[in-house]
Design a protein around this motif. Structure first.
Motif, PDB file in Angstrom:
ATOM      1  N   THR A  91      34.825  38.691  31.957  1.00 41.74           N
ATOM      2  CA  THR A  91      35.173  38.033  30.703  1.00 41.74           C
ATOM      3  C   THR A  91      34.858  38.903  29.493  1.00 41.74           C
ATOM      4  OG1 THR A  91      33.010  36.935  30.680  1.00 41.74           O
ATOM      5  CG2 THR A  91      34.856  35.738  31.675  1.00 41.74           C
ATOM      6  N   THR A 107      45.079  53.196  41.057  1.00 39.21           N
ATOM      7  CA  THR A 107      45.708  51.958  40.635  1.00 39.21           C
ATOM      8  C   THR A 107      46.659  52.271  39.495  1.00 39.21           C
ATOM      9  OG1 THR A 107      45.267  49.653  40.008  1.00 39.21           O
ATOM     10  CG2 THR A 107      43.948  51.345  38.918  1.00 39.21           C
ATOM     11  N   SER A 149      41.857  45.490  29.515  1.00 41.77           N
ATOM     12  CA  SER A 149      40.923  44.362  29.548  1.00 41.77           C
ATOM     13  C   SER A 149      41.492  43.217  30.377  1.00 41.77           C
ATOM     14  CB  SER A 149      40.643  43.892  28.114  1.00 41.77           C
ATOM     15  OG  SER A 149      39.788  42.781  28.097  1.00 41.77           O
ATOM     16  N   ARG A 150      42.769  42.971  30.230  1.00 43.21           N
ATOM     17  CA  ARG A 150      43.408  41.903  30.998  1.00 43.21           C
ATOM     18  C   ARG A 150      43.395  42.214  32.494  1.00 43.21           C
ATOM     19  NH1 ARG A 150      49.564  39.513  30.092  1.00 43.21           N
ATOM     20  NH2 ARG A 150      49.617  38.229  31.985  1.00 43.21           N
ATOM     21  N   LEU A 151      43.678  43.463  32.848  1.00 47.42           N
ATOM     22  CA  LEU A 151      43.661  43.837  34.265  1.00 47.42           C
ATOM     23  C   LEU A 151      42.288  43.600  34.877  1.00 47.42           C
ATOM     24  CD1 LEU A 151      45.342  46.881  35.923  1.00 47.42           C
ATOM     25  CD2 LEU A 151      42.971  46.357  36.449  1.00 47.42           C
ATOM     26  N   GLY A 187      37.541  39.187  37.402  1.00 51.48           N
ATOM     27  CA  GLY A 187      37.041  38.035  36.668  1.00 51.48           C
ATOM     28  C   GLY A 187      36.113  38.373  35.520  1.00 51.48           C
ATOM     29  N   GLU A 240      35.375  40.038  23.279  1.00 49.28           N
ATOM     30  CA  GLU A 240      35.717  40.676  24.552  1.00 49.28           C
ATOM     31  C   GLU A 240      34.809  41.855  24.905  1.00 49.28           C
ATOM     32  OE1 GLU A 240      39.793  41.870  24.774  1.00 49.28           O
ATOM     33  OE2 GLU A 240      40.529  40.058  23.749  1.00 49.28           O
ATOM     34  N   ARG A 297      40.046  41.450  33.881  1.00 50.35           N
ATOM     35  CA  ARG A 297      39.855  40.003  34.007  1.00 50.35           C
ATOM     36  C   ARG A 297      40.542  39.483  35.262  1.00 50.35           C
ATOM     37  NH1 ARG A 297      41.073  39.966  28.486  1.00 50.35           N
ATOM     38  NH2 ARG A 297      43.147  39.091  28.879  1.00 50.35           N
ATOM     39  N   GLU A 298      41.775  39.949  35.485  1.00 47.86           N
ATOM     40  CA  GLU A 298      42.537  39.444  36.625  1.00 47.86           C
ATOM     41  C   GLU A 298      41.998  39.958  37.952  1.00 47.86           C
ATOM     42  OE1 GLU A 298      46.456  40.737  35.677  1.00 47.86           O
ATOM     43  OE2 GLU A 298      46.862  39.047  34.314  1.00 47.86           O
ATOM     44  N   ARG A 299      41.543  41.214  37.978  1.00 53.65           N
ATOM     45  CA  ARG A 299      41.075  41.808  39.232  1.00 53.65           C
ATOM     46  C   ARG A 299      39.706  41.297  39.652  1.00 53.65           C
ATOM     47  NH1 ARG A 299      43.280  46.804  40.996  1.00 53.65           N
ATOM     48  NH2 ARG A 299      45.531  46.717  40.612  1.00 53.65           N
TER      49      ARG A 299
END
Length: 281
Positions: free
Chosen positions: A119, A20, A109-111, A117, A143, A113-115
């Motif tokens: 938290t 990825t 961390s954002r990836l 879920g 986080e 969350r988006e991939r």
């Protein structure tokens, strides 16, 4: 550069990971491996983010693959990637900065969350990124579920300035200064070059000062070979923590035995019940 496409081996088991890419806030594409959870967690999605040491790659000498596979089997998705200027990621080492690495953690961390879920995430880091991860955990405690640091470099000024023969009274010597002007970097070690941004940051960004603000249970594993950090540094870092913590000293262990011991300790810390107050072994 257009976003690289993720590539999945058709016969690869989930624990082996899929390729990825992670985009940093300042536009770099970092090559990564996502290790999907083999089983679904019973409640919320669980995830772990791995940051390797200076001069290494996302595999961290085989340590991170071992940990990621064990976590995947237990229902935790893992994401590891080559830092900017390392492995096959974009960027140059000379452009690395501590603030930039903090943003890389935020992007990872954002990836997750988006991939999937997630938290909250487990955060694992080694060497140079250990202090950055500690700083992130102190500032973004909501986080981070648990924290594992392998030979964390906490005292950046001590390592890169005070312990370097190229500095005198807080100033680069003339030879190194001219090298920095000409090349935009100075070579610190065979696997690491430093640029102007990092060399200025180390005077002001000191993770040791925020260790007491970390709320995530923290394991420090010393002696993995990730970075040349004295045991004194790891021990005093653990003593500064006010949460459940443990110091594991693997000094003297070598090769695959050392890697296996470090991986086992990390997995047990991340998957175990409440780790309690503190321990050292």
């Amino acid at each position: 550069m257009a976003e690289p496409s993720d590539q999945v081996g058709p016969d690869a088991p989930p624990a082996a990971g899929v390729r990825t890419h992670l985009r940093t806030p300042d536009g770099l594409w970092l090559a990564g491996t996502l290790t999907p959870a083999v089983v679904s967690p019973p409640d919320t999605a669980r995830a772990a983010l791995f940051l390797h040491a200076e001069g290494a790659t996302r595999e961290q000498g085989g340590l991170y693959a071992q940990v990621a596979q064990a976590l995947a089997t237990a229902g935790v998705t893992g994401l590891r990637f080559d830092l900017p200027g390392h492995g096959v990621s974009e960027g140059r080492q000379a452009e690395l900065s501590l603030s930039g690495l903090l943003n890389v953690i935020g992007a990872g961390s954002r990836l997750l969350r988006e991939r999937i879920g997630a938290t909250r995430i487990h955060l694992l880091a080694a060497g140079l990124t250990g202090g950055v991860a500690a700083g992130y955990a102190a500032r973004r405690g909501a986080e981070i579920e648990r924290l594992v640091l392998f030979d964390p470099l906490i005292d950046y000024q001590e390592r890169f300035v005070d312990g370097s023969g190229a500095w005198r009274d807080g100033y680069l010597d003339e030879v190194s200064g001219r090298e920095l002007v000409a090349d935009g970097r100075v070579r610190y070690s065979p696997g690491l070059t430093l640029g102007r941004a990092m060399l200025n940051e180390v005077f002001w960004l000191q993770p040791r000062g925020v260790l007491g603000a970390i709320t995530a249970p923290t394991l420090v594993v010393h002696g993995t070979g990730a970075s040349c950090v004295p045991l004194r540094s790891s021990r005093t870092a653990v003593e500064a923590l006010s949460v459940a913590r443990r110091l594991l000293d693997l000094t003297g262990a070598t090769g695959s035995a050392r890697t296996t011991a470090a991986a086992r300790a990390a997995v047990e810390w991340l998957l175990g019940a409440d780790p309690g107050r503190s321990a050292e072994r």
